[in-house]
Scaffold this motif. Structure first.
Motif, PDB file in Angstrom:
ATOM      1  N   ARG A   2       0.842  -0.885  -0.191  1.00 30.45           N
ATOM      2  CA  ARG A   2      -0.206  -0.088  -0.040  1.00 30.45           C
ATOM      3  C   ARG A   2       0.935   1.489  -0.103  1.00 30.45           C
ATOM      4  NH1 ARG A   2      -4.086   1.535   4.447  1.00 30.45           N
ATOM      5  NH2 ARG A   2      -5.137   3.687   3.080  1.00 30.45           N
ATOM      6  N   VAL A   3       0.718   2.098  -0.841  1.00 31.91           N
ATOM      7  CA  VAL A   3       1.713   3.270  -1.261  1.00 31.91           C
ATOM      8  C   VAL A   3       1.175   4.339  -0.489  1.00 31.91           C
ATOM      9  CG1 VAL A   3       2.297   5.359  -2.805  1.00 31.91           C
ATOM     10  CG2 VAL A   3       2.567   2.812  -4.045  1.00 31.91           C
ATOM     11  N   LEU A   4       1.973   5.157   0.236  1.00 31.75           N
ATOM     12  CA  LEU A   4       1.528   5.978   1.446  1.00 31.75           C
ATOM     13  C   LEU A   4       1.897   7.591   0.471  1.00 31.75           C
ATOM     14  CD1 LEU A   4       2.716   4.468   5.164  1.00 31.75           C
ATOM     15  CD2 LEU A   4       0.476   4.370   4.042  1.00 31.75           C
ATOM     16  N   TYR A   5       2.492   7.617   0.470  1.00 28.50           N
ATOM     17  CA  TYR A   5       3.536   8.487  -0.073  1.00 28.50           C
ATOM     18  C   TYR A   5       3.739   8.332  -2.084  1.00 28.50           C
ATOM     19  CZ  TYR A   5       5.273  13.049  -1.331  1.00 28.50           C
ATOM     20  OH  TYR A   5       5.415  14.759  -1.991  1.00 28.50           O
ATOM     21  N   PRO A   6       3.742   9.093  -2.835  1.00 27.39           N
ATOM     22  CA  PRO A   6       2.701   9.920  -3.114  1.00 27.39           C
ATOM     23  C   PRO A   6       1.023   9.417  -3.148  1.00 27.39           C
ATOM     24  CG  PRO A   6       3.523   9.890  -4.552  1.00 27.39           C
ATOM     25  CD  PRO A   6       4.116   8.925  -4.180  1.00 27.39           C
ATOM     26  N   ALA A   7       0.351  10.517  -2.595  1.00 27.84           N
ATOM     27  CA  ALA A   7      -0.946  10.655  -1.767  1.00 27.84           C
ATOM     28  C   ALA A   7      -1.789  11.824  -2.835  1.00 27.84           C
ATOM     29  CB  ALA A   7      -1.098  10.122  -0.810  1.00 27.84           C
TER      30      ALA A   7
ATOM     31  N   VAL B 234       9.781   7.721  -2.860  1.00 21.03           N
ATOM     32  CA  VAL B 234       7.963   6.523  -2.419  1.00 21.03           C
ATOM     33  C   VAL B 234       7.715   6.066  -1.395  1.00 21.03           C
ATOM     34  CG1 VAL B 234       6.690   4.781  -3.551  1.00 21.03           C
ATOM     35  CG2 VAL B 234       7.728   6.656  -4.716  1.00 21.03           C
ATOM     36  N   VAL B 235       6.942   6.170  -0.701  1.00 17.72           N
ATOM     37  CA  VAL B 235       6.959   5.165   1.142  1.00 17.72           C
ATOM     38  C   VAL B 235       5.750   4.426   0.714  1.00 17.72           C
ATOM     39  CG1 VAL B 235       6.558   5.909   3.024  1.00 17.72           C
ATOM     40  CG2 VAL B 235       7.600   7.117   2.116  1.00 17.72           C
ATOM     41  N   ALA B 236       5.731   3.303   0.481  1.00 19.07           N
ATOM     42  CA  ALA B 236       4.816   1.836   1.230  1.00 19.07           C
ATOM     43  C   ALA B 236       4.846   0.937   1.720  1.00 19.07           C
ATOM     44  CB  ALA B 236       4.925   1.147  -0.219  1.00 19.07           C
ATOM     45  N   VAL B 237       3.727   0.906   1.933  1.00 25.17           N
ATOM     46  CA  VAL B 237       3.941  -0.801   3.463  1.00 25.17           C
ATOM     47  C   VAL B 237       3.011  -1.745   3.590  1.00 25.17           C
ATOM     48  CG1 VAL B 237       3.837   1.147   5.781  1.00 25.17           C
ATOM     49  CG2 VAL B 237       1.979   0.038   4.842  1.00 25.17           C
ATOM     50  N   ASP B 238       3.194  -2.766   3.454  1.00 24.85           N
ATOM     51  CA  ASP B 238       3.280  -4.129   3.437  1.00 24.85           C
ATOM     52  C   ASP B 238       2.343  -4.892   4.565  1.00 24.85           C
ATOM     53  OD1 ASP B 238       2.284  -6.673   2.580  1.00 24.85           O
ATOM     54  OD2 ASP B 238       2.956  -6.194   0.719  1.00 24.85           O
ATOM     55  N   ALA B 239       0.762  -5.098   4.637  1.00 24.08           N
ATOM     56  CA  ALA B 239       0.328  -5.684   6.099  1.00 24.08           C
ATOM     57  C   ALA B 239       1.186  -7.043   6.884  1.00 24.08           C
ATOM     58  CB  ALA B 239      -1.126  -5.916   6.002  1.00 24.08           C
ATOM     59  N   ASP B 240       1.341  -8.040   5.336  1.00 24.07           N
ATOM     60  CA  ASP B 240       2.501  -9.409   5.672  1.00 24.07           C
ATOM     61  C   ASP B 240       3.515  -9.217   6.415  1.00 24.07           C
ATOM     62  OD1 ASP B 240       0.510 -10.436   4.058  1.00 24.07           O
ATOM     63  OD2 ASP B 240       0.909 -10.068   2.011  1.00 24.07           O
ATOM     64  N   SER B 241       4.007 -10.230   6.624  1.00 25.39           N
ATOM     65  CA  SER B 241       5.803  -9.765   7.675  1.00 25.39           C
ATOM     66  C   SER B 241       6.537 -11.116   6.915  1.00 25.39           C
ATOM     67  CB  SER B 241       5.599 -10.551   8.635  1.00 25.39           C
ATOM     68  OG  SER B 241       4.918 -11.812   8.874  1.00 25.39           O
ATOM     69  N   GLY B 242       8.009 -10.660   7.313  1.00 23.94           N
ATOM     70  CA  GLY B 242       8.771 -12.319   6.732  1.00 23.94           C
ATOM     71  C   GLY B 242       8.928 -10.822   5.060  1.00 23.94           C
TER      72      GLY B 242
ATOM     73  N   GLU C  22      13.676   5.250  -2.567  1.00 24.24           N
ATOM     74  CA  GLU C  22      13.914   6.666  -3.305  1.00 24.24           C
ATOM     75  C   GLU C  22      14.092   7.416  -4.677  1.00 24.24           C
ATOM     76  OE1 GLU C  22      17.458   7.225  -0.625  1.00 24.24           O
ATOM     77  OE2 GLU C  22      17.416   7.364   1.030  1.00 24.24           O
ATOM     78  N   VAL C  23      14.288   8.537  -5.167  1.00 28.21           N
ATOM     79  CA  VAL C  23      14.362   8.860  -5.891  1.00 28.21           C
ATOM     80  C   VAL C  23      14.719   9.892  -6.324  1.00 28.21           C
ATOM     81  CG1 VAL C  23      12.707  10.037  -8.061  1.00 28.21           C
ATOM     82  CG2 VAL C  23      11.963   8.480  -6.855  1.00 28.21           C
ATOM     83  N   ARG C  24      15.490   9.793  -7.591  1.00 26.46           N
ATOM     84  CA  ARG C  24      16.726  10.888  -7.547  1.00 26.46           C
ATOM     85  C   ARG C  24      17.262  11.031  -8.987  1.00 26.46           C
ATOM     86  NH1 ARG C  24      20.341  11.231  -3.161  1.00 26.46           N
ATOM     87  NH2 ARG C  24      20.048   9.537  -1.905  1.00 26.46           N
ATOM     88  N   THR C  25      17.979  12.396  -9.245  1.00 30.51           N
ATOM     89  CA  THR C  25      18.531  12.713 -10.884  1.00 30.51           C
ATOM     90  C   THR C  25      19.315  11.513 -10.912  1.00 30.51           C
ATOM     91  OG1 THR C  25      19.874  13.976  -9.750  1.00 30.51           O
ATOM     92  CG2 THR C  25      17.461  14.713 -10.553  1.00 30.51           C
TER      93      THR C  25
END
Length: 931
Positions: free
Chosen positions: A561-566, A591-599, A625-628
């Motif tokens: 699940r993407v938290l940023y960008p939103a 880009v910030v994302a999380v996953d409810a699963d583990s491992g 991280e998005v870099r030039t």
């Protein structure tokens, strides 16, 4: 006639003395039950009421089990009335022979409790036997020279009866030459002797015929007769003579057949044929002829068979020596049999109690044992012992009885059956022994609780399992038998809710298989513990408990699940500005994302799917991280669109996408014109109209902002600052507080409540400094207004309560993280591109703060932190000049990138540097992109 009268008188005296002797005999037998019966009673004849004589109640007879124990049971006990009954024919002569007193001794046994009683039955003789002579005719030869008064012994009549019913007298028919007299042997038997009254004359009468009659003392008397034929011979005036009238010999019981007992010698003074002597048995019973041989010529007496002291211990032999003239001499040989230890003891089990409950206490009677030895003296003294088996002992009970009792507690599960060997040994010089084995079976009692095969159980089950599937099996064993060893299983406790337990798991009572009643969800329930009980079916039942821990394994069933960008609060897309002079490697955004699963299922990787200008930007595989990737060229469009895919590490992997809008501009004013579509030539009139609309919108926003500030100031003066902290300038939002999702598992292990406010032109996002000990689960930014800073230095003139507001200088723009110190997202540690998983608290907190900071920038319209053109304020934070000493303590303070405020010890104040000014680098797209 006078001898007959004397004989009848003696018979009467015997009839009077016999009952008197019997009464004396009864007095000599203490503590015994005595009865007297005649012989030859019919079967089932009543001897007497034994139960009454023993003092037993008729109602107790079935429980006491009164019975007779004897080698040969002539009597039985009626179990209903307690009468002693005759069970077999009783022949006194067969049992006791010539004994004057015939007594049958036997024992009776009563159980519950165990008692032994000694009973004596006197068998009275009846006149059931007639006196009989061995020969129906007796031939005698008497020389004519025989002088009157000479006696001739005759064979006696045999009468098996005893006492008054036995043979009493003999009689001879009337004649002028012979008379009759009675003699008695040493053993008490009567025999007749013929007496010559007058001399015989062969020439006058050479044969005489007599009738001999034997009469017993019965009522009525019985008699037997024999014929005597006497032949008168010529004179032979010398009869044989023995050296002594009585000979005494002792023999061992074990002498073999043919053993020489005695050699008799009789002498005759005659010569020639009249001196030849013939030896023969005279007046002996059948037993003598059975055990002894007599040589008629030599007079040697030898044994004919083995002797048995237990049958007869003495024999009387009467020997006759006769010459050819029928002159005879008589002598008696007394043979005494000496006992030898030739009979082994006998062991007889009279009662046995089996099966025996295994919980019987020590001292419980198992069996009643009787011993017997037919030998006499020490040879007949018997003692018993148990061979081995320390669990049992023998106790002497009465006379030759023993009780076999337990000496310790028995355990059927250890030894279910015992073979007890009891050996009896006599006390002879060469002792003899015999043994008997008793099989004792133990009855099971419920004395063993079930035992589980493991001390505890652990079951692993993957989530999304099918309902009804077996997830584990417990097993317990019980060594008892039958229902005592039958085990059933149940669940007795759990750390789940009692109401919900039945909907989660169940257990088979017979097999111990644990079934899942529903599909488990690793994200909701990772582990739970059950307490299972194994209970047997004994009475009372015994049980044992065991713990079963069920671990729910994770499956890749949650996409990232993407938290940023939103999207912004109004649904519009956000954009990030990039300085035109950005060098390769410049951190544009993250880009910030999380996953409810583990491992591995929550190990995220970031990939570029689509870019307006391929090769212009790069995305960190693990950091997002998005870099030039290179410097901006003149031909590169000012607006770039970047599509990033976030993929987890599951099999198969799940993914999500994030769209980044990037604008190359050095300021917000410069970025606004770039929001239009440059692919088509612009109409000057349209651009003028656009700017007018923008100007009108800005004026309206400023007017609305002024009204809001005025209302906020008025409310602040009239009420508590804390109550209206969220309405202060820079924090108010017409869309209300925005709360991020609560991720308690997976890659975001902490939850925060955020209060986010937005303005039409700018938005600020700040964190309250909360120590771990005092952090309450409440909405941050809305509890206290004392930490809220002004939007920019120009707002100092706004009449805020300066005593409760902290003034924060912009942070030092030299703050930078080193490459090893950059916070990573899920799936990275310290910015490591290799994807090392974070494994300490500091990295986790850094990740948490970074994610929340990114979320705050998504709602912030004008960041003043960093003083440069970097997007999200990350250019200052992630620049190469940032070192670890500038890193705020995330465990004590919360620092928000993209904001000019910190809660404690701001970097600008700590370093003593003046805050650097800067423009915001994040804006909303006012209109959709044109393509």
């Amino acid at each position: 006639m006078r001898p007959s009268a004397e004989r009848s008188g003696r018979a009467r005296w015997r009839q009077v003395l016999l009952p008197f002797l019997l009464s004396l005999f009864r007095g000599a037998l203490p503590d015994q039950i005595r009865y007297s019966i005649p012989e030859e009673l019919a079967k089932n004849s009543v001897v007497g009421n034994l139960a009454k004589d023993l003092g037993l109640s008729v109602r107790d007879l079935p429980a006491r089990k009164l019975r007779v124990t004897a080698e040969k049971e002539y009597f039985i006990v009626n179990p209903e009335s307690g009468d002693l009954l005759v069970s077999d024919r009783i022949d006194r002569e067969q049992i006791c022979g010539k004994k004057p007193l015939c007594i049958l001794d036997f024992d009776t046994v009563a159980e519950n409790p165990l008692n032994i009683f000694h009973v004596s039955v006197i068998v009275q003789d009846i006149n059931d036997n007639t006196p009989l002579f061995k020969q129906s005719k007796i031939d005698l030869k008497i020389g004519e020279s025989t002088k009157p008064g000479k006696t001739f012994p005759l064979d006696p009549a045999l009468d098996s009866d005893a006492g008054p019913n036995s043979l009493q007298r003999y009689s001879l028919n009337e004649n002028e030459h012979f008379d009759l007299t009675e003699k008695q042997t040493p053993d008490g038997r009567k025999y007749p002797e013929l007496i010559l009254k007058h001399s015989l004359d062969r020439e006058e009468q050479n044969f005489h015929h007599l009738v001999l009659t034997a009469v017993d003392g019965g009522d009525p008397p019985q008699s037997g007769t024999t014929q005597i034929q006497i032949q008168v011979t010529d004179a032979n005036d010398n009869a044989p003579v023995f050296s002594q009238d009585v000979y005494r010999v002792s023999l061992q019981e074990g002498v073999p057949p043919g053993f020489l007992v005695l050699q008799l010698t009789a002498t005759d003074q005659d010569e020639g044929v009249n001196a030849e002597i013939i030896y023969s048995f005279h007046n002996v019973d059948e037993q003598v002829e059975q055990f002894f041989n007599l040589d008629i010529r030599t007079g040697e007496i030898t044994t004919k068979d083995y002797f048995d002291f237990e049958i007869a211990n003495s024999y009387t032999l009467t020997i006759e020596a006769k010459d050819p003239g029928d002159l005879a001499a008589h002598c008696s040989v007394q043979v005494e049999i000496l006992d030898e230890n030739d009979c082994a003891p006998e062991v007889i089990v009279t009662s046995i109690f089996t099966p025996l409950p295994e919980d019987s206490p020590p001292g419980t009677v198992i069996a009643l044992i009787k011993t017997r030895d037919r030998d006499s003296g020490e040879n007949g003294e018997v003692y018993c012992q148990i061979l081995g088996k320390a669990e049992f002992i023998l106790k002497s009970y009465s006379k030759n009885y023993y009780k076999l009792v337990t000496d310790r507690t028995l355990d059927r599960e250890e030894i279910p059956e015992y073979n007890v060997t009891i050996m009896a040994t006599d006390r002879g010089k060469q002792p003899l022994s015999s043994s008997i084995s008793i099989t004792l079976r133990l009855a099971d009692v419920n004395d063993n609780a079930p035992v589980f095969h493991q001390a505890s159980y652990v079951a692993h089950v993957a989530e999304n399992n099918p309902p009804g599937a077996s997830i584990a099996q417990v097993s317990a064993s019980d060594p008892d038998l039958g229902p005592n060893g039958h085990v059933s299983y149940s669940i007795v406790a759990s750390d789940l809710e009692p109401r919900a337990l039945s909907s989660y798991v169940s257990v088979s009572a017979q097999s111990g298989v644990v079934f899942a009643q529903r599909a488990f969800d690793h994200e909701q329930l990772r582990a739970f513990e059950l307490t299972l009980q194994a209970r047997d079916h004994g009475s009372p039942a015994l049980s044992a408990n065991v713990s079963l821990r069920v671990l729910v394994g994770d499956r890749n069933d949650n996409a990232p699940r993407v938290l940023y960008p939103a999207l912004g609060p109004d649904g519009s897309a956000l954009f990030d500005t990039v300085p035109r002079a950005a060098q390769p490697g410049y951190l544009v955004t993250k880009v910030v994302a999380v996953d409810a699963d583990s491992g591995h299922n929550a190990w995220l990787s970031y990939h570029v799917l689509q870019a307006s200008e391929p090769g212009l930007f790069s995305v960190g595989l693990r950091t997002g991280e998005v870099r030039t990737a290179r410097a901006l060229g003149d031909r590169d469009a000012a607006r770039q669109r970047l599509l990033v895919a976030v993929r987890d590490g599951g099999q198969p992997p799940l993914s999500a996408t994030a769209t980044l809008l990037l604008v190359f501009a050095d300021s917000l004013q410069e970025a606004l014109p770039d929001l239009s579509d440059h692919s088509e030539p612009t109409d000057p009139q349209a651009e003028l109209q656009f700017y007018l609309v923008v100007a009108l919108a800005l004026i309206s926003v400023l007017f609305l902002l002024a009204v809001i500030l005025a209302v906020a100031l008025h409310l602040r003066r009239s009420s508590s600052p804390a109550a209206w902290s969220c309405f202060q300038p820079g924090l108010s939002s017409k869309s209300g507080p925005v709360v991020l999702p609560n991720y308690s598992e997976g890659t975001l292990p902490y939850s925060y409540n955020l209060c986010v406010a937005s303005q039409s032109a700018k938005a600020e996002f700040n964190f309250l400094s909360v120590t771990p000990e005092m952090a309450p689960p409440r909405d941050l930014l809305c509890e206290d207004a004392s930490w809220v800073p002004s939007s920019n230095p120009g707002d100092a003139g706004v009449p805020f309560a300066s005593g409760t507001i902290l003034k924060q200088a912009p942070p030092n723009t030299d703050w930078r993280f080193s490459q090893a110190q950059r916070p990573g997202t899920s799936g990275s540690q310290n910015g490591d591109e290799t994807g090392t998983w974070p494994n300490n608290q500091f990295d986790t907190e850094m990740l948490q703060a970074m994610i929340l900071a990114s979320a705050s920038e998504a709602a912030d319209g004008s960041s003043t932190l960093g003083g440069g053109a970097g997007t999200m304020g990350l250019s200052a934070r992630y620049g190469p000049q940032f070192t670890l000493q500038h890193v705020p303590d995330y465990r004590q303070n919360v620092y928000i990138p993209g904001s000019n405020a910190t809660l404690t010890n701001a970097a600008g104040k700590r370093d003593g540097k003046a805050p650097a000014g800067g423009n915001g680098n994040k804006k909303k797209s006012g209109k959709k992109e044109k393509k």
